[in-house]
Every structure is written in structure tokens, then in C-alpha cells.
Design a protein around this motif. Structure first.
Motif, PDB file in Angstrom:
ATOM      1  N   ALA B  10       0.704  -1.219   0.226  1.00  0.00           N
ATOM      2  CA  ALA B  10       0.092   0.006   0.217  1.00  0.00           C
ATOM      3  C   ALA B  10       0.905   1.218   0.094  1.00  0.00           C
ATOM      4  N   TYR B  11       1.836   1.290   0.809  1.00  0.00           N
ATOM      5  CA  TYR B  11       2.814   2.304   0.930  1.00  0.00           C
ATOM      6  C   TYR B  11       3.779   2.521  -0.419  1.00  0.00           C
ATOM      7  N   ARG B  12       4.016   1.575  -1.105  1.00  0.00           N
ATOM      8  CA  ARG B  12       4.508   1.609  -2.362  1.00  0.00           C
ATOM      9  C   ARG B  12       3.719   2.270  -3.408  1.00  0.00           C
ATOM     10  N   ARG B  13       2.536   1.968  -3.422  1.00  0.00           N
ATOM     11  CA  ARG B  13       1.443   2.444  -4.185  1.00  0.00           C
ATOM     12  C   ARG B  13       1.209   4.097  -3.800  1.00  0.00           C
ATOM     13  N   LEU B  14       1.266   4.267  -2.543  1.00  0.00           N
ATOM     14  CA  LEU B  14       0.843   5.663  -2.126  1.00  0.00           C
ATOM     15  C   LEU B  14       2.026   6.807  -2.073  1.00  0.00           C
ATOM     16  N   ILE B  15       3.163   6.299  -2.197  1.00  0.00           N
ATOM     17  CA  ILE B  15       4.110   7.163  -2.452  1.00  0.00           C
ATOM     18  C   ILE B  15       5.180   6.799  -3.502  1.00  0.00           C
ATOM     19  N   GLU B  16       4.989   7.818  -4.568  1.00  0.00           N
ATOM     20  CA  GLU B  16       5.720   7.707  -5.589  1.00  0.00           C
ATOM     21  C   GLU B  16       6.861   8.465  -5.638  1.00  0.00           C
ATOM     22  N   ASP B  17       7.736   8.355  -6.508  1.00  0.00           N
ATOM     23  CA  ASP B  17       9.078   9.164  -6.523  1.00  0.00           C
ATOM     24  C   ASP B  17       8.704  10.790  -6.610  1.00  0.00           C
ATOM     25  N   ASP B  18       7.796  10.965  -7.449  1.00  0.00           N
ATOM     26  CA  ASP B  18       7.299  12.458  -7.621  1.00  0.00           C
ATOM     27  C   ASP B  18       5.914  12.900  -7.295  1.00  0.00           C
ATOM     28  N   ARG B  19       5.161  12.071  -6.666  1.00  0.00           N
ATOM     29  CA  ARG B  19       3.844  12.410  -6.064  1.00  0.00           C
ATOM     30  C   ARG B  19       3.464  11.455  -4.990  1.00  0.00           C
ATOM     31  N   VAL B  20       2.679  12.047  -4.069  1.00  0.00           N
ATOM     32  CA  VAL B  20       2.233  11.393  -2.773  1.00  0.00           C
ATOM     33  C   VAL B  20       0.675  11.321  -2.758  1.00  0.00           C
ATOM     34  N   HIS B  21       0.135  10.533  -2.185  1.00  0.00           N
ATOM     35  CA  HIS B  21      -1.306  10.502  -1.835  1.00  0.00           C
ATOM     36  C   HIS B  21      -1.820  11.134  -0.883  1.00  0.00           C
ATOM     37  N   GLY B  22      -3.016  12.040  -1.126  1.00  0.00           N
ATOM     38  CA  GLY B  22      -3.564  12.757   0.086  1.00  0.00           C
ATOM     39  C   GLY B  22      -3.749  12.062   1.328  1.00  0.00           C
ATOM     40  N   SER B  23      -4.211  10.751   1.095  1.00  0.00           N
ATOM     41  CA  SER B  23      -4.802  10.111   2.273  1.00  0.00           C
ATOM     42  C   SER B  23      -3.489   9.744   3.257  1.00  0.00           C
ATOM     43  N   LEU B  24      -2.392   9.995   2.946  1.00  0.00           N
ATOM     44  CA  LEU B  24      -1.171  10.009   4.036  1.00  0.00           C
ATOM     45  C   LEU B  24      -1.131  10.799   5.040  1.00  0.00           C
ATOM     46  N   TYR B  25      -1.818  12.172   4.720  1.00  0.00           N
ATOM     47  CA  TYR B  25      -1.969  13.295   5.625  1.00  0.00           C
ATOM     48  C   TYR B  25      -3.252  13.184   6.270  1.00  0.00           C
ATOM     49  N   THR B  26      -4.372  12.234   6.159  1.00  0.00           N
ATOM     50  CA  THR B  26      -5.614  12.445   6.609  1.00  0.00           C
ATOM     51  C   THR B  26      -5.985  10.976   7.348  1.00  0.00           C
ATOM     52  N   ASP B  27      -5.475   9.894   7.014  1.00  0.00           N
ATOM     53  CA  ASP B  27      -5.933   8.502   7.382  1.00  0.00           C
ATOM     54  C   ASP B  27      -5.269   7.973   8.884  1.00  0.00           C
ATOM     55  N   PRO B  28      -6.278   7.855   9.540  1.00  0.00           N
ATOM     56  CA  PRO B  28      -5.590   7.457  11.046  1.00  0.00           C
ATOM     57  C   PRO B  28      -4.909   6.373  11.065  1.00  0.00           C
ATOM     58  N   ALA B  29      -5.257   5.404  10.268  1.00  0.00           N
ATOM     59  CA  ALA B  29      -4.236   3.935   9.965  1.00  0.00           C
ATOM     60  C   ALA B  29      -2.836   4.247   9.628  1.00  0.00           C
ATOM     61  N   VAL B  30      -2.702   5.306   8.887  1.00  0.00           N
ATOM     62  CA  VAL B  30      -1.284   5.796   8.392  1.00  0.00           C
ATOM     63  C   VAL B  30      -0.875   6.397   9.554  1.00  0.00           C
ATOM     64  N   PHE B  31      -1.425   7.185  10.335  1.00  0.00           N
ATOM     65  CA  PHE B  31      -0.696   7.805  11.411  1.00  0.00           C
ATOM     66  C   PHE B  31      -0.420   6.681  12.590  1.00  0.00           C
ATOM     67  N   ASP B  32      -1.281   5.740  12.673  1.00  0.00           N
ATOM     68  CA  ASP B  32      -0.702   4.905  13.653  1.00  0.00           C
ATOM     69  C   ASP B  32       0.380   3.943  13.135  1.00  0.00           C
ATOM     70  N   ASP B  33       0.468   3.647  11.863  1.00  0.00           N
ATOM     71  CA  ASP B  33       1.848   3.225  11.183  1.00  0.00           C
ATOM     72  C   ASP B  33       2.829   3.950  11.475  1.00  0.00           C
ATOM     73  N   GLU B  34       2.862   5.209  11.334  1.00  0.00           N
ATOM     74  CA  GLU B  34       4.006   6.159  11.580  1.00  0.00           C
ATOM     75  C   GLU B  34       4.323   6.063  12.970  1.00  0.00           C
ATOM     76  N   LEU B  35       3.494   6.040  13.866  1.00  0.00           N
ATOM     77  CA  LEU B  35       3.891   6.000  15.260  1.00  0.00           C
ATOM     78  C   LEU B  35       4.941   4.966  15.435  1.00  0.00           C
TER      79      LEU B  35
END
Lengths: 161, 424
Positions: B10-35
Motif C-alpha cells: 500500500a505504501y509503495r503505491r501511495l508514495i511515488e517518486d514524484d507524487r504522494v497520495h493525499g490520504s497519507l495526511y488524513t488516514d488515522p491508520a497511516v498515523f498509527d503506522d507512522e507512530l
């Protein structure tokens, strides 16, 4: 015992404080700035500020920096105030503490409700003024805003508090 | 309830070399993974040794949402302790700082040394002789490291050392401390705590975004005297550098070398700070002192939370997917009282909730957070400067001052951490 009339009466104090709050709330920047003396200080301490010359304050503006703050607001590009916050100041518990060579010292409590896209923010605390009479006008030489939550994380505070 | 974690794909899809997906800033599941995969794993900046100069001193700091006590014990050693009683988990320190012989939990009266050891508990008869008192000290951050007085902690029991983590950022910290005639910075001028309703990555990315100043800060550039607008223009000689490991820098030295005027980076001249300049010449010799005073202070974002912003230090603390606190203090230089007064004066104008600069940055973070909830398109574009990126003399990927070399570098590292391709 003799008493002398105060340099600035309680009624004048109240009128000044209400007017200052209204000019700030309405974004009448030039009129608000004209209320300051040339040697003025506008100070909002943080929870860490013991000595403003040793610890950082939220605002520590001498007269020239007050002018800069107002000039920035008036550019129309101060994004944190474009659009301007809608603010209502409520002043209460006004006391005239006395006067000395510096002027008439007053204290009051305030609540300021701020509305912008972020939502409603409640600001509250105590505000202290030093007022002087110059050429028949009353001006402020010092305004200190002691926020009740000065020691806590604060949201952006870009309006005139 | 904890949101389910996202898998590596999922993260390989959401984070490309020259663009990133908006959900990376808004999804609580992403935030938990970041912690879990970033904040409670990598080296995170906690505090500075100058904040606790005396034995018994402590300050309450943080790693992500967790409260951390940084203390100095009776022998002078520094500790990073969890602000949580080992008995029933009550928060121990309520004051932001203090000096004490013992940290006491006011729930049941357990006391701990400033080294975290359990000193005792009331009504001892209630505990049998087999109670392992030595194992009941305060929890601590498993690894602690310090560089030039900057104290970092890592919740990973093993992994790269602090110096390995700092990598090329280490040299920038050296460039910071040499601004003091004694070679030491002191973070003793108090803190402002500025809360924004935005994701922490908005702040990290903005710290080395050289594209925004001309627009976000145009109001203060218009009415105040500032050299900053020039630094972040197409005429600037400054570069945006990806130092690796998520660390990024605006290397301003080339710009100020071209100006070739001591203290131009601070917007002043030598005659305004005679004591400081004399102390610097005495400490480093005339030639080296001039070089230091021409090149100025570093502008570097040490991943994930320490932003050395030339004349102030920011610490970024994520609280929730859309809530972040930026703690900021003016830089203070040991042995430079006249310089320190001006540093304090400048910082209190620029930063914090009412700052001429930071109030507008924070307004943008919050607008950005509101913007990225939009669906279709959901991508943020990070292509600026791809056409002119190069490897500089130090071996770092570098672009022009206004390029997004830095944001791409930050995201490359975040992707590597979230997909667990790199150690902590």
C-alpha cells in the motif's frame, strides 16, 4: 485628609478599554494604532516568560514593532488574517489600581471569542493597561495580555488581542 | 480502537517518486503506522542538555504523543524516563520543569530517583519480600544518545547508532555550535508551543520548502526589512539538499559567501555586535571567525522532528493525524550575551502563534490539511526541480533553493521506513 481628583477617571478608563477592544475587533487598524504612545509596549507573555529580555514572549512589541504588526495586517496578504477573524472581546472586572509617574494602571479580565474556518476559539485572561493623558486624549503606553493558557499549546493568534 | 495497519505494498503505491497520495495526511491508520514504524523506532530529538544544567533538574518533553521526562541525576548523568508511574501508570510530572531529589507519584506515593530507580513506596507491609524493587523503576526510552548537547531517544532496542542516524546532518549541527565562541548552544530562552490542525508531515516538508516564502511571507517582506526573500528567489545561490536518512537542508552558504559580509545572514553588521565579533575572533582567529560569520547558521530539518532554523530551534510533535504542536525556542550561544539579546528579539517577532512568519506558515498547514481531504485528484505533485537536480560536491542530491529535492528526499525515507526497508 485631602483627596485629589484622579488624572483619568474611572469612566474614562472604561470608555477607553471598551473603545480599544472595539477598534481591534472591527479591524480598524489605523485608529487602534493611534491609541498608542510613542514609547509603548504591547506584551503577551508565554508560560515561560519570567523576564521578557531573557525568555521568549508570544508578543513583545515596542512601538516600532506595533507599527510593523499593523502594517503587515494592512497589506491584505497576512494570510493568517485574510480573511480577518471575527472577534468579540468581552471586558469585565475592571479595576483602577492607581497612578504614578508612568500613568494610570488598570486591570481587567477578558474573554475574546474568535471565529474563522478553523472554528471557534476562546481566548481569555487578564489585561493590564497603563493609560496617560496627552493633549486631552487618553492613550495607552503599555498593554499586557496574560492568557490563562499561556503555558499550553496555543493556536495561531494573528488578530489584535 | 486502533485502525488496521496498511501493508507495505500500500505504501509503495501511495508514495511515488514524484507524487504522494493525499490520504497519507488524513488516514488515522497511516498515523498509527507512522507512530509504530517511525516515531517509536527511529532516533527522535527530545531535549537539550543545557535545559537541565544542575543535578536533580528535569524537563517534561515528548516522543510523539508520549510524555518523556528528561532528567539529570545526582551524579550528573542524563536520563530519558517515561512520565508514567511503574505502579498503576499515573502521570508523574505535571510541571513542565523543576529540580527535585525525588520524583513522587501523587496517586499512591511511590517515589523515584531522578535516575528513574524506585526509591520506595508507602506501607511496605503490603508487599512481600519477593517484590522485585530493582525492576520497578520508571520505564525508560531504551536507547539515548547525545550530540553537541542535543539529546535523542529511540524506542528500538537495537539499530543504527545516533551518529549513523544523523549522518550528514551531524556536520550541520557542528556548523551551528561553532557560532558560539565557546562552541556550545544553550536552549535556555523559553519555549512557545504552537498547535496546528494539520498533519505533522506538512510541517516537516515546509521547513525545507524554498518555494513558499515569496508567497506565504509576502506581507512581511513588503513592510519589513528582510534578506529572506532574496535567498528564496531565482537569483539565489542557495541550494536545497537531500542529506539522506530523511534529513534535508537549505544550504545557504553559497548565497552568503557571494554577499561576503559578516552577519548578513542575520540581517545586521559587525559594528552592531562588537563584543560577539571580538569573542569570535579571539576563539577562532580572525580568518576563521570571518568565514563563520559570513557563512552563517544552518537551515536543516533533522528527520523526523528537529528543525534547526538558523536563529531558532523547532521541535515537531505529532498528537493525532490532524494535530501537531511545534515547540520553538530562540537559539542562544554560550559566551555571546549581546548576540543572544538580538536572537531573542528577532525570534519573538518571527515565530510562535503571533509570529510575523509562523502565523502564516501555520495558516497554510491548516488550509493544506483541509485541501487534501478532497477526492480525485488525490495526489500532491513533487516534480519541481527534477529537470535540474544534480549531485553536489559533498555527494548529496541538490537542487535550486526553490526546488522540491528536499520533499522528495523526505518522502523517500518515509516510504523506506513505512515499508520497513531500512532499519530504525
Amino acid at each position: 485628609m485631602t483627596t485629589t481628583a484622579p488624572t483619568i477617571s474611572r469612566t474614562e478608563v472604561e470608555e477607553f478599554l471598551y473603545r480599544e477592544a472595539r477598534l481591534a475587533d472591527e479591524g480598524r487598524y489605523d485608529e487602534w494604532e493611534a491609541l498608542w504612545t510613542d514609547d509603548a509596549l504591547y506584551w503577551v507573555p508565554s508560560g515561560d516568560t519570567v523576564d521578557p529580555h531573557k525568555q521568549i514572549s508570544v508578543i513583545y512589541d515596542h512601538r516600532s514593532r506595533i507599527a510593523l504588526r499593523v502594517a503587515q495586517l494592512k497589506t491584505g496578504k497576512r494570510h493568517a488574517q485574510d480573511p480577518r477573524s471575527n472577534v468579540a472581546h468581552l471586558l469585565s472586572n475592571i479595576e483602577v489600581l492607581g497612578e504614578d509617574g508612568a500613568g494610570t494602571h488598570t486591570t481587567a479580565t477578558f474573554i475574546a471569542i474568535e471565529s474563522r474556518s478553523r472554528g471557534l476559539t476562546t481566548w481569555a485572561g487578564r489585561v493590564e493597561h497603563t493609560l496617560v493623558r496627552r493633549d486631552e486624549r487618553i492613550l495607552m503606553s503599555r498593554k499586557v495580555v496574560r492568557l490563562v493558557n499561556a503555558d499550553q499549546p496555543l493556536p495561531t493568534l494573528a488578530f489584535l488581542i | 480502537m486502533t485502525a488496521p495497519a496498511l501493508d507495505r505494498e500500500a505504501y509503495r503505491r501511495l508514495i511515488e517518486d514524484d507524487r504522494v497520495h493525499g490520504s497519507l495526511y488524513t488516514d488515522p491508520a497511516v498515523f498509527d503506522d507512522e507512530l509504530t514504524r517511525i516515531w517509536y523506532r527511529t532516533w527522535v530529538y527530545v531535549g537539550h542538555e543545557s535545559e537541565i544544567p544542575q543535578p536533580g533538574d528535569y524537563v517534561v518533553k515528548s516522543i510523539g504523543p508520549q510524555s518523556i521526562i528528561m532528567s539529570r541525576d545526582r551524579q550528573g548523568a542524563v536520563h530519558l524516563l517515561l512520565n508514567r508511574c511503574s505502579h498503576r501508570g499515573n502521570q508523574i510530572c505535571e510541571a513542565a520543569r523543576g529540580n527535585t531529589g525525588a520524583l513522587r507519584c501523587h496517586y499512591h506515593g511511590w517515589t523515584f530517583g531522578t535516575d528513574g530507580a524506585l526509591l520506595g513506596y508507602p506501607f511496605r507491609q503490603g508487599y512481600g519480600p519477593d517484590t522485585p524493587k530493582s525492576a520497578l523503576g520508571l520505564g525508560r526510552v531504551p536507547r539515548m544518545g547525545s550530540y553537541q548537547g542535543f539529546v535523542f531517544g529511540s524506542f528500538a532496542h537495537a539499530g543504527p547508532s545516533l551518529l549513523e542516524h544523523l549522518g550528514a546532518a551531524r556536520e550541520a549541527i557542528d556548523r551551528l555550535v561553532r557560532l558560539s565562541p565557546l562552541g556550545r548552544v544553550e536552549l535556555t530562552a523559553g519555549w512557545l508551543h504552537h498547535e496546528v490542525r494539520a498533519n505533522w508531515k506538512m510541517l516537516v516538508e515546509n521547513e525545507t520548502d524554498g518555494y513558499h516564502p515569496q508567497f506565504v511571507h509576502s506581507s512581511i517582506f513588503e513592510v519589513g526589512e528582510s534578506h529572506v526573500a532574496e535567498v528564496y528567489s531565482e537569483r539565489s545561490a542557495a541550494t536545497a539538499r537531500d542529506l539522506g536518512g530523511g534529513h534535508t537542508e537549505h544550504d545557504l552558504r553559497a548565497h552568503f559567501r557571494r554577499m561576503d559580509r559578516p552577519l548578513a545572514w542575520f540581517g545586521t553588521t559587525e559594528d552592531r555586535l562588537p563584543d560577539y565579533c571580538r569573542a569570535m575572533r579571539e576563539a577562532y582567529g580572525a580568518e576563521k571567525a570571518r568565514e563563520i560569520l559570513v557563512e552563517g547558521s544552518p537551515h536543516i530539518m533533522v528527520f523526523p522532528n528537529l528543525f534547526i532554523a538558523e536563529i531558532q530551534i523547532f521541535v515537531i510533535q505529532p498528537l493525532a493525524v490532524d494535530r501537531t504542536v511545534q515547540h520553538v525556542t530562540p537559539l542562544q550561544l554560550a559566551g555571546a550575551p549581546d548576540m543572544n539579546r538580538r536572537l531573542l528579539h528577532q525570534a519573538s517577532g518571527s515565530v510562535g502563534p503571533a509570529g510575523f512568519l509562523l502565523a502564516d506558515d501555520s495558516e497554510m498547514y491548516e488550509r493544506n490539511q483541509r485541501g487534501v481531504v478532497a477526492r480525485e485528484p488525490e495526489w500532491l505533485i513533487l516534480r519541481r526541480g527534477l529537470n535540474r537536480e544534480r549531485v553536489d560536491a559533498d555527494g548529496h542530491l541538490a537542487g535550486a533553493a526553490t526546488d522540491e529535492t528536499t520533499q522528495r528526499g523526505i518522502w523517500r525515507h518515509i516510504r523506506a521506513m513505512l515499508t520497513e526497508e531500512v532499519p530504525a
